[in-house]
Scaffold this active site. Structure first.
Site, PDB file in Angstrom:
ATOM      1  N   LYS A 270      54.431  53.935 -11.446  1.00  0.00           N
ATOM      2  CA  LYS A 270      55.221  52.736 -11.157  1.00  0.00           C
ATOM      3  C   LYS A 270      54.371  51.635 -10.543  1.00  0.00           C
ATOM      4  O   LYS A 270      54.652  50.462 -10.752  1.00  0.00           O
ATOM      5  CB  LYS A 270      56.426  53.076 -10.265  1.00  0.00           C
ATOM      6  CG  LYS A 270      57.446  53.906 -11.019  1.00  0.00           C
ATOM      7  CD  LYS A 270      58.862  53.705 -10.567  1.00  0.00           C
ATOM      8  CE  LYS A 270      59.783  54.445 -11.532  1.00  0.00           C
ATOM      9  NZ  LYS A 270      61.184  54.404 -11.171  1.00  0.00           N
TER      10      LYS A 270
ATOM     11  N   LYS B  71      57.343  59.793 -21.453  1.00  0.00           N
ATOM     12  CA  LYS B  71      58.742  60.225 -21.342  1.00  0.00           C
ATOM     13  C   LYS B  71      59.680  59.059 -21.643  1.00  0.00           C
ATOM     14  O   LYS B  71      59.346  57.894 -21.412  1.00  0.00           O
ATOM     15  CB  LYS B  71      59.009  60.848 -19.964  1.00  0.00           C
ATOM     16  CG  LYS B  71      59.388  59.884 -18.889  1.00  0.00           C
ATOM     17  CD  LYS B  71      60.045  60.566 -17.690  1.00  0.00           C
ATOM     18  CE  LYS B  71      60.518  59.447 -16.765  1.00  0.00           C
ATOM     19  NZ  LYS B  71      61.479  59.748 -15.783  1.00  0.00           N
TER      20      LYS B  71
ATOM     21  N   LYS C  36      64.431  54.693 -18.643  1.00  0.00           N
ATOM     22  CA  LYS C  36      65.281  53.495 -18.590  1.00  0.00           C
ATOM     23  C   LYS C  36      64.473  52.222 -18.516  1.00  0.00           C
ATOM     24  O   LYS C  36      64.863  51.197 -19.024  1.00  0.00           O
ATOM     25  CB  LYS C  36      66.088  53.512 -17.282  1.00  0.00           C
ATOM     26  CG  LYS C  36      67.260  54.377 -17.256  1.00  0.00           C
ATOM     27  CD  LYS C  36      68.032  54.027 -15.990  1.00  0.00           C
ATOM     28  CE  LYS C  36      68.311  55.264 -15.178  1.00  0.00           C
ATOM     29  NZ  LYS C  36      67.395  55.470 -14.066  1.00  0.00           N
TER      30      LYS C  36
HETATM   31  P1  ATP Z   1      63.310  54.779 -14.207  1.00  0.00           P
HETATM   32  O1  ATP Z   1      62.786  54.309 -15.538  1.00  0.00           O
HETATM   33  O2  ATP Z   1      64.127  53.778 -13.467  1.00  0.00           O
HETATM   34  O3  ATP Z   1      62.255  55.435 -13.371  1.00  0.00           O
HETATM   35  P2  ATP Z   1      64.109  57.139 -15.499  1.00  0.00           P
HETATM   36  O4  ATP Z   1      64.901  56.878 -16.724  1.00  0.00           O
HETATM   37  O5  ATP Z   1      62.668  57.460 -15.663  1.00  0.00           O
HETATM   38  O6  ATP Z   1      64.329  55.926 -14.521  1.00  0.00           O
HETATM   39  P3  ATP Z   1      66.086  58.532 -13.970  1.00  0.00           P
HETATM   40  O7  ATP Z   1      67.193  58.070 -14.825  1.00  0.00           O
HETATM   41  O8  ATP Z   1      65.985  57.997 -12.590  1.00  0.00           O
HETATM   42  O9  ATP Z   1      64.680  58.372 -14.702  1.00  0.00           O
HETATM   43  O10 ATP Z   1      66.146  60.112 -13.915  1.00  0.00           O
HETATM   44  C1  ATP Z   1      67.366  60.726 -13.680  1.00  0.00           C
HETATM   45  C2  ATP Z   1      67.269  62.186 -13.945  1.00  0.00           C
HETATM   46  O11 ATP Z   1      67.046  62.391 -15.318  1.00  0.00           O
HETATM   47  C3  ATP Z   1      66.143  62.885 -13.226  1.00  0.00           C
HETATM   48  O12 ATP Z   1      66.579  64.181 -12.870  1.00  0.00           O
HETATM   49  C4  ATP Z   1      65.056  62.959 -14.234  1.00  0.00           C
HETATM   50  O13 ATP Z   1      64.243  64.070 -14.031  1.00  0.00           O
HETATM   51  C5  ATP Z   1      65.848  63.096 -15.522  1.00  0.00           C
HETATM   52  N1  ATP Z   1      65.155  62.445 -16.624  1.00  0.00           N
HETATM   53  C6  ATP Z   1      64.853  61.143 -16.745  1.00  0.00           C
HETATM   54  N2  ATP Z   1      64.198  60.890 -17.877  1.00  0.00           N
HETATM   55  C7  ATP Z   1      64.085  62.080 -18.503  1.00  0.00           C
HETATM   56  C8  ATP Z   1      63.520  62.495 -19.727  1.00  0.00           C
HETATM   57  N3  ATP Z   1      62.915  61.621 -20.523  1.00  0.00           N
HETATM   58  N4  ATP Z   1      63.590  63.787 -20.060  1.00  0.00           N
HETATM   59  C9  ATP Z   1      64.219  64.676 -19.270  1.00  0.00           C
HETATM   60  N5  ATP Z   1      64.772  64.356 -18.085  1.00  0.00           N
HETATM   61  C10 ATP Z   1      64.707  63.077 -17.696  1.00  0.00           C
END
Ligand code: ATP
Ligand code: LTN
Length: 335
Positions: free
Chosen positions: A117, A199, A202
């Site tokens: 980040k 990965k 969002k």
């Molecule tokens: P940001 O981009 O704001 O960091 P994010 O989409 O990477 O957000 P979150 O939505 O905050 O991640 O994650 C919420 C939950 O979903 C967490 O438990 C995280 O481990 C899981 N998660 C997020 N992205 C993935 C993914 N691509 N695959 C599996 N689990 C995920």
């Protein structure tokens, strides 16, 4: 223990930093609903974590409310699960500060999410982004959680939480339950559709890499049709050599319940076109009822408000007891 029935406790959270993705659903939320009978479950909307990256205030409010609705629409019955907004429970900030003082600069510097980040937000590497894991530790330890169901990317944060809890317990005697991460076998790491080495997230800048939980069927189909694969036209699970195809297989496996062997057989001798279409359709059907129910719930703001208010009250009762205990242990004068 505060919980007479002695069910084990679960705590997890998601940042309302944008529209929820298929990754957040398959990696986290989908697995939560099944836990309600066996565990005492607390699910948070981590809005305090969200402001570690600059947000438009009106968007943050909208994302938070939509996420409450999406939690319920994904099967989290508010009668059986405590759903609350982090900033509604002051204990998170109260314990977060104390834990900042028991978390080391060196260990925070090793966090992968901080490194990622800060690379993505080079103009805003703020102190909150750096100390984020100490606040996340507070989120978990306040509830004396046994298990923390998260996707694979959050494992490191649960581990640092355990280290902080052990350190504190070592100095002051048993104060915190030591939590364990709870990571799904399949779906723990859903990758981007356009760059399968990253990965799905969002905050990804490429909108085609990411499928949103509330997205329209035609957009979902378009994104799957464009998904990156490879040139050998064979549906086979091999994440190292075939990251794009393996990612699609994982998604298909979770949304249909089919094993990798069954999927390989189903698409034996058929092109990627058929395969991508089938994966897209399975995701459309998986998400359709959730989208419809979320839309219905969003039209009933009074109900959503009653859910997160009751959640905050219940969460505060548990969390305040932990804060009182900790404040006493570190030597703060009683008020
Ligand atoms: P940001 O981009 O704001 O960091 P994010 O989409 O990477 O957000 P979150 O939505 O905050 O991640 O994650 C919420 C939950 O979903 C967490 O438990 C995280 O481990 C899981 N998660 C997020 N992205 C993935 C993914 N691509 N695959 C599996 N689990 C995920
Ligand atoms: N860091 C997590 C969100 C999060 C969380 C938590 C998860 C904040 N506090 C406590 C589990 C337990 C993320 O970025 N996905």
């Amino acid at each position: 223990m505060e919980n007479q029935v002695q069910k084990k406790r679960i705590l997890s959270g998601i940042q309302p930093s944008g529209d929820l993705t298929l990754g957040s659903y398959l990696g986290a939320i989908r697995n939560w609903a099944a836990l309600a009978d066996e565990y005492d479950c607390y699910y948070m909307l981590a809005d305090m974590h969200t402001i570690t990256v600059r947000q438009v205030p009106a968007d943050l409010r909208r994302h938070t409310l939509t996420q409450v609705a999406a939690y319920i629409a994904s099967g989290l019955d508010p009668e059986k699960n405590t759903l609350f907004v982090q900033s509604h429970v002051p204990a998170h900030a109260q314990l977060g500060w104390v834990l900042d003082c028991y978390t080391m600069f060196g260990e925070l510097s090793r966090m992968t999410q901080f490194k990622d980040k800060s690379a993505k937000n080079a103009d805003n590497i703020n102190a909150g982004l750096f100390t984020y894991p100490a606040l996340m530790a507070a989120d978990i330890l306040l509830y004396q959680a046994d298990l923390v169901p998260v996707g694979g990317d959050q494992k490191q944060h649960v581990e640092i939480c355990r280290d902080i809890a052990n350190r504190f317990n070592g100095i002051y005697g048993d104060t915190f339950k030591i939590p364990a991460p709870y990571i799904p076998q399949v779906g723990a790491r859903v990758m981007s559709l356009t760059s399968p080495e990253n990965k799905m997230s969002k905050s990804d800048k490429d909108p085609n890499g990411c499928v949103y939980m509330l997205e329209k069927p035609e957009d979902i189909m378009r994104k799957f049709k464009k998904a990156v694969t490879d040139s050998d036209a064979c549906v086979r699970f091999d994440p190292a050599a075939k990251p794009g195809v393996s990612n699609l297989m994982q998604i298909y496996s979770v949304s249909t319940g089919k094993s990798f062997a069954e999927i390989e057989q189903e698409f034996d001798g058929r092109g990627y076109g058929d395969f991508k279409k089938a994966v897209g359709e399975s995701v459309v059907e998986l998400l359709r009822p959730i989208r419809e129910e979320t839309e219905r719930l969003l039209a009933d703001k009074a109900y959503l408000e009653s859910v997160y208010r009751a959640g905050a009250e219940k969460a505060s009762r548990v969390a305040d007891r932990t804060v009182a205990k900790v404040y006493k242990k570190v030597g703060f004068l009683a008020r």
